[in-house]
Design a protein around this motif. Structure first.
Motif, PDB file in Angstrom:
ATOM      1  N   VAL A 190       0.962  -1.069   0.248  1.00 27.45           N
ATOM      2  CA  VAL A 190       0.074   0.180   0.008  1.00 27.45           C
ATOM      3  C   VAL A 190       0.881   1.341  -0.034  1.00 27.45           C
ATOM      4  N   HIS A 191       1.833   1.504   0.914  1.00 27.90           N
ATOM      5  CA  HIS A 191       2.827   2.376   1.088  1.00 27.90           C
ATOM      6  C   HIS A 191       3.637   2.322  -0.384  1.00 27.90           C
ATOM      7  N   GLY A 192       3.781   1.580  -1.012  1.00 24.49           N
ATOM      8  CA  GLY A 192       4.758   1.609  -2.114  1.00 24.49           C
ATOM      9  C   GLY A 192       3.752   2.079  -3.189  1.00 24.49           C
ATOM     10  N   ALA A 193       2.509   1.752  -3.438  1.00 27.44           N
ATOM     11  CA  ALA A 193       1.661   2.159  -4.148  1.00 27.44           C
ATOM     12  C   ALA A 193       1.409   3.683  -3.982  1.00 27.44           C
ATOM     13  N   ILE A 194       1.603   4.230  -2.873  1.00 26.80           N
ATOM     14  CA  ILE A 194       1.224   5.535  -2.654  1.00 26.80           C
ATOM     15  C   ILE A 194       2.213   6.622  -3.316  1.00 26.80           C
ATOM     16  N   ILE A 195       3.690   5.878  -3.121  1.00 28.18           N
ATOM     17  CA  ILE A 195       4.949   6.300  -3.563  1.00 28.18           C
ATOM     18  C   ILE A 195       4.638   6.366  -5.117  1.00 28.18           C
ATOM     19  N   SER A 196       4.332   5.160  -5.781  1.00 25.07           N
ATOM     20  CA  SER A 196       4.283   5.003  -7.212  1.00 25.07           C
ATOM     21  C   SER A 196       3.313   5.773  -7.664  1.00 25.07           C
ATOM     22  N   ALA A 197       2.059   6.240  -7.066  1.00 24.95           N
ATOM     23  CA  ALA A 197       1.052   7.007  -7.721  1.00 24.95           C
ATOM     24  C   ALA A 197       1.733   8.573  -7.627  1.00 24.95           C
ATOM     25  N   ARG A 198       2.301   9.016  -6.705  1.00 24.93           N
ATOM     26  CA  ARG A 198       2.922  10.266  -6.842  1.00 24.93           C
ATOM     27  C   ARG A 198       4.100  10.247  -7.912  1.00 24.93           C
ATOM     28  N   ALA A 199       4.813   9.142  -7.837  1.00 24.50           N
ATOM     29  CA  ALA A 199       5.963   9.353  -8.844  1.00 24.50           C
ATOM     30  C   ALA A 199       5.393   9.412 -10.205  1.00 24.50           C
ATOM     31  N   PHE A 200       4.388   8.644 -10.466  1.00 22.41           N
ATOM     32  CA  PHE A 200       3.923   8.649 -12.012  1.00 22.41           C
ATOM     33  C   PHE A 200       2.828   9.656 -12.119  1.00 22.41           C
ATOM     34  N   ASN A 201       2.412  10.373 -11.131  1.00 27.43           N
ATOM     35  CA  ASN A 201       1.567  11.627 -11.050  1.00 27.43           C
ATOM     36  C   ASN A 201       0.301  11.017 -11.526  1.00 27.43           C
ATOM     37  N   ASN A 202      -0.275   9.754 -11.161  1.00 26.98           N
ATOM     38  CA  ASN A 202      -1.384   9.201 -11.792  1.00 26.98           C
ATOM     39  C   ASN A 202      -1.947   8.421 -10.596  1.00 26.98           C
TER      40      ASN A 202
END
Length: 196
Positions: A165-177
C-alpha cells in the motif's frame, strides 16, 4: 488521549502536516510556517518550543486519528475482514484521487528516520507498529473465517500488505497518476483472497 490546544496551535499543526506531507521533516522551517500562518516565529515557539516538539505533536495526532479510523473500520465491518481491507485501501485511493491527503506523513518521515529527533522517530515507528498490529488482526480473522489464504505468518503478510500500500502511494506520486495506486494494490488483495 487528545490534548487541548488553542485554535492557533491547531492551525500551526495543520500547516505543519501539509508541509510534512509535501516534503518531510527537513523541507520547512519555523520561518516558512510563520509566513503561512501569518504570525511571528516567536509565537510558534510559544506554542511549540522546538520543531521536534511540533512534529511530534503532529505525528502523535496523526497516529490517534489513524487508530480511531482502524477501530471504526473494524467496528463497521465486523465479521467482514475483506471489507476492512478494502475500506483501508479505498481510504487511500480516495485521498490520492481527491488530492486532499494524498500521502501518509509517516511514510515521508520514515525515509528520514535515521536523522529524525528521537521523539519524532518513536512516533513514526509507533504508527507502523499500530498499523501492522491492526492488519495482522484483520488478516488473522479473515484466515480463520476462510476468506483469506495466507502463505506466510499473519504478521509477515500484514507487513507485506502495508509495504505494498505504501509503495503504491509512492508510485502514484512518482507517476503523477492516481490510478496507479489501485493497479498495484488490487492484485495484492486478490492474492490473499481464497479461491472459491
Amino acid at each position: 488521549m487528545s490534548t487541548e490546544r488553542s485554535q492557533k496551535a491547531e492551525e500551526i499543526m495543520h500547516h505543519t502536516r501539509e508541509l510534512l506531507t509535501a516534503g518531510g521533516y527537513n523541507s520547512f522551517s519555523y520561518a516558512d510556517l510563520a509566513e503561512r500562518v501569518q504570525i511571528r516565529k516567536s509565537s510558534i515557539h510559544h506554542h511549540f518550543p522546538g520543531k521536534a516538539d511540533l512534529v511530534q505533536a503532529v505525528v502523535s495526532d496523526y497516529r490517534q486519528q489513524a487508530q480511531a479510523g482502524m477501530a471504526a473500520t473494524s467496528q463497521r465491518f465486523a465479521g467482514d475482514a475483506l471489507g476492512e481491507i478494502n475500506s483501508y485501501v479505498n481510504f487511500w485511493a480516495t485521498c490520492i484521487k481527491e488530492n486532499n491527503s494524498p500521502f501518509c506523513i509517516c511514510v515521508t518521515l520514515a525515509v528520514e528516520l535515521p536523522v529524525l529527533p528521537k521523539e519524532v522517530a518513536q512516533e513514526v515507528s509507533g504508527h507502523f507498529a499500530d498499523l501492522t498490529d491492526w492488519l495482522t488482526g484483520v488478516l488473522g480473522r479473515g484466515e480463520k473465517s476462510g476468506i483469506f489464504t495466507l502463505r506466510e505468518s499473519t504478521a509477515a503478510e500484514a507487513k507485506s500488505l502495508m509495504a505494498t500500500v505504501h509503495g503504491a502511494i509512492i508510485s502514484a506520486r512518482a507517476f503523477n497518476n492516481a490510478d496507479v495506486f489501485l493497479e498495484i494494490v488490487k492484485p495484492a488483495i486478490g492474492r490473499l483472497v481464497k479461491s472459491r
